[in-house]
Design a protein around this motif. Structure first.
Motif, PDB file in Angstrom:
ATOM      1  N   ASP A   1       0.848  -1.185   0.000  1.00 59.09           N
ATOM      2  CA  ASP A   1       0.000   0.000   0.000  1.00 59.09           C
ATOM      3  C   ASP A   1       0.888   1.241   0.000  1.00 59.09           C
ATOM      4  O   ASP A   1       1.710   1.414   0.908  1.00 59.09           O
ATOM      5  CB  ASP A   1      -0.880  -0.029   1.250  1.00 59.09           C
ATOM      6  CG  ASP A   1      -1.817   1.160   1.362  1.00 59.09           C
ATOM      7  OD1 ASP A   1      -1.791   2.042   0.479  1.00 59.09           O
ATOM      8  OD2 ASP A   1      -2.566   1.207   2.364  1.00 59.09           O
ATOM      9  N   PRO A   2       0.768   2.120  -0.995  1.00 61.29           N
ATOM     10  CA  PRO A   2       1.627   3.316  -1.020  1.00 61.29           C
ATOM     11  C   PRO A   2       1.547   4.142   0.258  1.00 61.29           C
ATOM     12  O   PRO A   2       2.533   4.773   0.651  1.00 61.29           O
ATOM     13  CB  PRO A   2       1.086   4.102  -2.223  1.00 61.29           C
ATOM     14  CG  PRO A   2       0.459   3.071  -3.102  1.00 61.29           C
ATOM     15  CD  PRO A   2      -0.120   2.044  -2.179  1.00 61.29           C
ATOM     16  N   ALA A   3       0.394   4.117   0.947  1.00 58.94           N
ATOM     17  CA  ALA A   3       0.235   4.915   2.166  1.00 58.94           C
ATOM     18  C   ALA A   3       1.087   4.394   3.310  1.00 58.94           C
ATOM     19  O   ALA A   3       1.326   5.125   4.281  1.00 58.94           O
ATOM     20  CB  ALA A   3      -1.239   4.927   2.587  1.00 58.94           C
ATOM     21  N   THR A   4       1.554   3.128   3.214  1.00 58.20           N
ATOM     22  CA  THR A   4       2.374   2.569   4.289  1.00 58.20           C
ATOM     23  C   THR A   4       3.754   2.139   3.788  1.00 58.20           C
ATOM     24  O   THR A   4       4.480   1.452   4.502  1.00 58.20           O
ATOM     25  CB  THR A   4       1.672   1.368   4.942  1.00 58.20           C
ATOM     26  OG1 THR A   4       1.600   0.282   4.004  1.00 58.20           O
ATOM     27  CG2 THR A   4       0.284   1.728   5.423  1.00 58.20           C
ATOM     28  N   ALA A   5       4.109   2.533   2.579  1.00 59.21           N
ATOM     29  CA  ALA A   5       5.390   2.120   2.002  1.00 59.21           C
ATOM     30  C   ALA A   5       6.359   3.281   1.855  1.00 59.21           C
ATOM     31  O   ALA A   5       7.310   3.201   1.084  1.00 59.21           O
ATOM     32  CB  ALA A   5       5.151   1.458   0.644  1.00 59.21           C
ATOM     33  N   GLY A   6       6.138   4.345   2.606  1.00 57.90           N
ATOM     34  CA  GLY A   6       7.039   5.484   2.536  1.00 57.90           C
ATOM     35  C   GLY A   6       8.465   5.148   2.916  1.00 57.90           C
ATOM     36  O   GLY A   6       9.421   5.820   2.481  1.00 57.90           O
ATOM     37  N   PHE A   7       8.643   4.088   3.731  1.00 57.22           N
ATOM     38  CA  PHE A   7      10.000   3.695   4.137  1.00 57.22           C
ATOM     39  C   PHE A   7      10.878   3.393   2.931  1.00 57.22           C
ATOM     40  O   PHE A   7      12.109   3.543   2.989  1.00 57.22           O
ATOM     41  CB  PHE A   7       9.940   2.473   5.055  1.00 57.22           C
ATOM     42  CG  PHE A   7       9.486   1.206   4.387  1.00 57.22           C
ATOM     43  CD1 PHE A   7      10.392   0.387   3.723  1.00 57.22           C
ATOM     44  CD2 PHE A   7       8.159   0.813   4.419  1.00 57.22           C
ATOM     45  CE1 PHE A   7       9.981  -0.785   3.107  1.00 57.22           C
ATOM     46  CE2 PHE A   7       7.739  -0.357   3.798  1.00 57.22           C
ATOM     47  CZ  PHE A   7       8.649  -1.154   3.140  1.00 57.22           C
ATOM     48  N   ALA A   8      10.263   2.961   1.826  1.00 61.40           N
ATOM     49  CA  ALA A   8      11.026   2.589   0.636  1.00 61.40           C
ATOM     50  C   ALA A   8      11.721   3.779  -0.008  1.00 61.40           C
ATOM     51  O   ALA A   8      12.687   3.612  -0.759  1.00 61.40           O
ATOM     52  CB  ALA A   8      10.115   1.895  -0.374  1.00 61.40           C
ATOM     53  N   VAL A   9      11.239   4.990   0.285  1.00 62.39           N
ATOM     54  CA  VAL A   9      11.851   6.205  -0.263  1.00 62.39           C
ATOM     55  C   VAL A   9      12.339   7.114   0.861  1.00 62.39           C
ATOM     56  O   VAL A   9      12.475   8.316   0.688  1.00 62.39           O
ATOM     57  CB  VAL A   9      10.854   6.961  -1.177  1.00 62.39           C
ATOM     58  CG1 VAL A   9      10.587   6.153  -2.437  1.00 62.39           C
ATOM     59  CG2 VAL A   9       9.554   7.286  -0.457  1.00 62.39           C
ATOM     60  N   GLY A  10      12.610   6.501   2.031  1.00 55.64           N
ATOM     61  CA  GLY A  10      13.159   7.255   3.152  1.00 55.64           C
ATOM     62  C   GLY A  10      12.162   8.119   3.891  1.00 55.64           C
ATOM     63  O   GLY A  10      12.549   9.035   4.618  1.00 55.64           O
ATOM     64  N   LYS A  11      10.850   7.820   3.744  1.00 51.76           N
ATOM     65  CA  LYS A  11       9.827   8.609   4.411  1.00 51.76           C
ATOM     66  C   LYS A  11       8.837   7.718   5.149  1.00 51.76           C
ATOM     67  O   LYS A  11       7.652   7.638   4.812  1.00 51.76           O
ATOM     68  CB  LYS A  11       9.085   9.489   3.401  1.00 51.76           C
ATOM     69  CG  LYS A  11       9.961  10.525   2.726  1.00 51.76           C
ATOM     70  CD  LYS A  11       9.152  11.357   1.729  1.00 51.76           C
ATOM     71  CE  LYS A  11      10.019  12.416   1.055  1.00 51.76           C
ATOM     72  NZ  LYS A  11       9.236  13.220   0.073  1.00 51.76           N
ATOM     73  N   PRO A  12       9.314   6.980   6.184  1.00 53.69           N
ATOM     74  CA  PRO A  12       8.385   6.142   6.947  1.00 53.69           C
ATOM     75  C   PRO A  12       7.346   6.999   7.659  1.00 53.69           C
ATOM     76  O   PRO A  12       7.628   8.125   8.071  1.00 53.69           O
ATOM     77  CB  PRO A  12       9.298   5.436   7.949  1.00 53.69           C
ATOM     78  CG  PRO A  12      10.505   6.311   8.069  1.00 53.69           C
ATOM     79  CD  PRO A  12      10.689   6.942   6.721  1.00 53.69           C
ATOM     80  N   SER A  13       6.129   6.461   7.786  1.00 55.33           N
ATOM     81  CA  SER A  13       5.034   7.247   8.353  1.00 55.33           C
ATOM     82  C   SER A  13       5.145   7.400   9.863  1.00 55.33           C
ATOM     83  O   SER A  13       4.574   8.335  10.439  1.00 55.33           O
ATOM     84  CB  SER A  13       3.692   6.596   8.007  1.00 55.33           C
ATOM     85  OG  SER A  13       3.446   5.469   8.835  1.00 55.33           O
ATOM     86  N   GLY A  14       5.825   6.464  10.533  1.00 50.73           N
ATOM     87  CA  GLY A  14       5.929   6.516  11.990  1.00 50.73           C
ATOM     88  C   GLY A  14       4.725   5.943  12.705  1.00 50.73           C
ATOM     89  O   GLY A  14       4.651   5.979  13.937  1.00 50.73           O
ATOM     90  N   ARG A  15       3.770   5.375  11.978  1.00 51.50           N
ATOM     91  CA  ARG A  15       2.572   4.811  12.608  1.00 51.50           C
ATOM     92  C   ARG A  15       2.761   3.366  13.059  1.00 51.50           C
ATOM     93  O   ARG A  15       1.955   2.833  13.823  1.00 51.50           O
ATOM     94  CB  ARG A  15       1.387   4.869  11.636  1.00 51.50           C
ATOM     95  CG  ARG A  15       0.898   6.280  11.338  1.00 51.50           C
ATOM     96  CD  ARG A  15      -0.268   6.237  10.360  1.00 51.50           C
ATOM     97  NE  ARG A  15       0.155   5.736   9.056  1.00 51.50           N
ATOM     98  CZ  ARG A  15      -0.686   5.368   8.086  1.00 51.50           C
ATOM     99  NH1 ARG A  15      -1.998   5.411   8.302  1.00 51.50           N
ATOM    100  NH2 ARG A  15      -0.229   4.951   6.923  1.00 51.50           N
ATOM    101  N   GLY A  16       3.795   2.705  12.585  1.00 55.56           N
ATOM    102  CA  GLY A  16       3.957   1.289  12.892  1.00 55.56           C
ATOM    103  C   GLY A  16       2.920   0.444  12.192  1.00 55.56           C
ATOM    104  O   GLY A  16       2.277  -0.417  12.805  1.00 55.56           O
ATOM    105  N   LEU A  17       2.751   0.659  10.868  1.00 56.04           N
ATOM    106  CA  LEU A  17       1.713  -0.021  10.114  1.00 56.04           C
ATOM    107  C   LEU A  17       2.193  -0.311   8.697  1.00 56.04           C
ATOM    108  O   LEU A  17       2.720   0.575   8.012  1.00 56.04           O
ATOM    109  CB  LEU A  17       0.446   0.847  10.044  1.00 56.04           C
ATOM    110  CG  LEU A  17      -0.703   0.322   9.182  1.00 56.04           C
ATOM    111  CD1 LEU A  17      -1.300  -0.946   9.782  1.00 56.04           C
ATOM    112  CD2 LEU A  17      -1.770   1.403   9.011  1.00 56.04           C
ATOM    113  N   LEU A  18       2.012  -1.547   8.260  1.00 53.54           N
ATOM    114  CA  LEU A  18       2.234  -1.934   6.874  1.00 53.54           C
ATOM    115  C   LEU A  18       0.980  -2.650   6.374  1.00 53.54           C
ATOM    116  O   LEU A  18       0.349  -3.401   7.128  1.00 53.54           O
ATOM    117  CB  LEU A  18       3.433  -2.876   6.727  1.00 53.54           C
ATOM    118  CG  LEU A  18       4.819  -2.332   7.072  1.00 53.54           C
ATOM    119  CD1 LEU A  18       5.857  -3.437   6.908  1.00 53.54           C
ATOM    120  CD2 LEU A  18       5.172  -1.136   6.203  1.00 53.54           C
ATOM    121  N   GLN A  19       0.623  -2.414   5.122  1.00 50.42           N
ATOM    122  CA  GLN A  19      -0.515  -3.094   4.515  1.00 50.42           C
ATOM    123  C   GLN A  19      -0.162  -3.461   3.082  1.00 50.42           C
ATOM    124  O   GLN A  19       0.682  -2.828   2.459  1.00 50.42           O
ATOM    125  CB  GLN A  19      -1.762  -2.195   4.520  1.00 50.42           C
ATOM    126  CG  GLN A  19      -2.278  -1.869   5.899  1.00 50.42           C
ATOM    127  CD  GLN A  19      -3.585  -1.101   5.884  1.00 50.42           C
ATOM    128  OE1 GLN A  19      -4.335  -1.130   6.858  1.00 50.42           O
ATOM    129  NE2 GLN A  19      -3.890  -0.411   4.799  1.00 50.42           N
TER     130      GLN A  19
END
Length: 272
Positions: A160-178
């Motif tokens: 899910d792009p909303a939870t894959a920010g870590f892939a471009v150095g922008k993790p959401s900080g919510r502790g959630l992957l989908q």
């Protein structure tokens, strides 16, 4: 496509009976993460050995697994001890070892998912996801990532792009992957592949900006229903990081919108 003996997953999790309660397996290097065999893949092998005991109780209902040390590719021995056999369920202890040293100790209860009542009363809801085509294909990860985690080539995994920010150095900080997952050859999910899917996604700590791989200490898997054909959607989350450890909860939902598997694992925070 249904599970067949010729599917990659079936071949990679095959076991050979050595006696009434012992089996051997060949752990496939294609299921490695950070140099060690993935814990979910090992669950699939343990489930395969348990299923091979007999036709009465073909499906894992719950498996609680302690990871005593890393497993390597190559031969492994599986020994099973019967704890209790009832009319509809049976419980066992399972040890997987390599070169005489145990790497897994588990307890499992087996039953028949197809014979369970079909009533559902739950407040749980499936993850809200874009279509697989609108999600990020894990196959597009860097060559370095593929080399460190060849297991991702075993799946068709969409994040899910909303939870894959870590892939471009922008993790959401919510502790959630989908995301979505299925076997790369299109084989439909079954109870054993669900066990593997429960530990297939990147560690949820990635969404907190804490990278590197996180070794699992213990994982408990619950299988709730036979999965319908098609994609499996997944929600992975964490709520507590303390003492150098974190929990990771996973829910798997089938294409019919039913919660088919759940897990909780306790893992060490990423090293390095």
């Amino acid at each position: 496509m249904t599970q067949t003996a010729s599917s990659e997953f079936a071949r990679s999790t095959a076991v050979e009976r050595q006696s009434d309660h012992s089996f051997s397996a060949e752990l496939d290097a294609g299921w490695k993460v950070a140099g060690a065999i993935n814990g979910g893949y090992l669950l699939g092998i343990v489930g395969r050995a348990l299923r091979s005991l007999g036709p009465k109780t073909p499906d894992p209902l719950v498996i609680s697994t302690f990871y005593l040390g890393p497993s390597a590719d190559g031969p492994a021995d599986i020994s099973i001890r019967t704890l209790r056999e009832g009319r509809s369920t049976a419980s066992y202890s399972v040890d997987l070892s390599q070169n005489g040293a145990p790497t897994i100790a588990a307890m499992a209860t087996m039953g028949n998912l197809g014979e369970l009542p079909d009533d559902v009363a739950t407040t749980a809801t499936p993850p809200q996801l874009p279509t697989p085509e609108e999600c990020i294909d894990a196959a597009e990860a860097s060559e370095k990532f593929h080399k460190a985690a060849p297991i991702i080539d075993r799946f068709d995994m969409r994040l899910d792009p909303a939870t894959a920010g870590f892939a471009v150095g922008k993790p959401s900080g919510r502790g959630l992957l989908q995301g979505w997952i299925r076997l790369v050859d299109g084989t439909d999910p079954d109870p054993l592949s669900l066990l593997t899917f429960l530990d297939a996604f990147p560690p949820v700590m990635f969404d907190l900006g804490r990278f590197n791989w996180a070794p699992t200490m213990e994982l408990t898997a619950h299988l709730r229903a036979l999965p319908a054909p098609g994609w499996i959607s997944a929600k992975i989350s964490t709520r507590n990081i303390a003492g150098g450890m974190f929990e990771e909860d996973c829910e798997l939902w089938d294409s019919a919108g039913r919660l088919v598997a759940q897990s909780r694992q306790l893992a060490r925070q990423p090293r390095g």
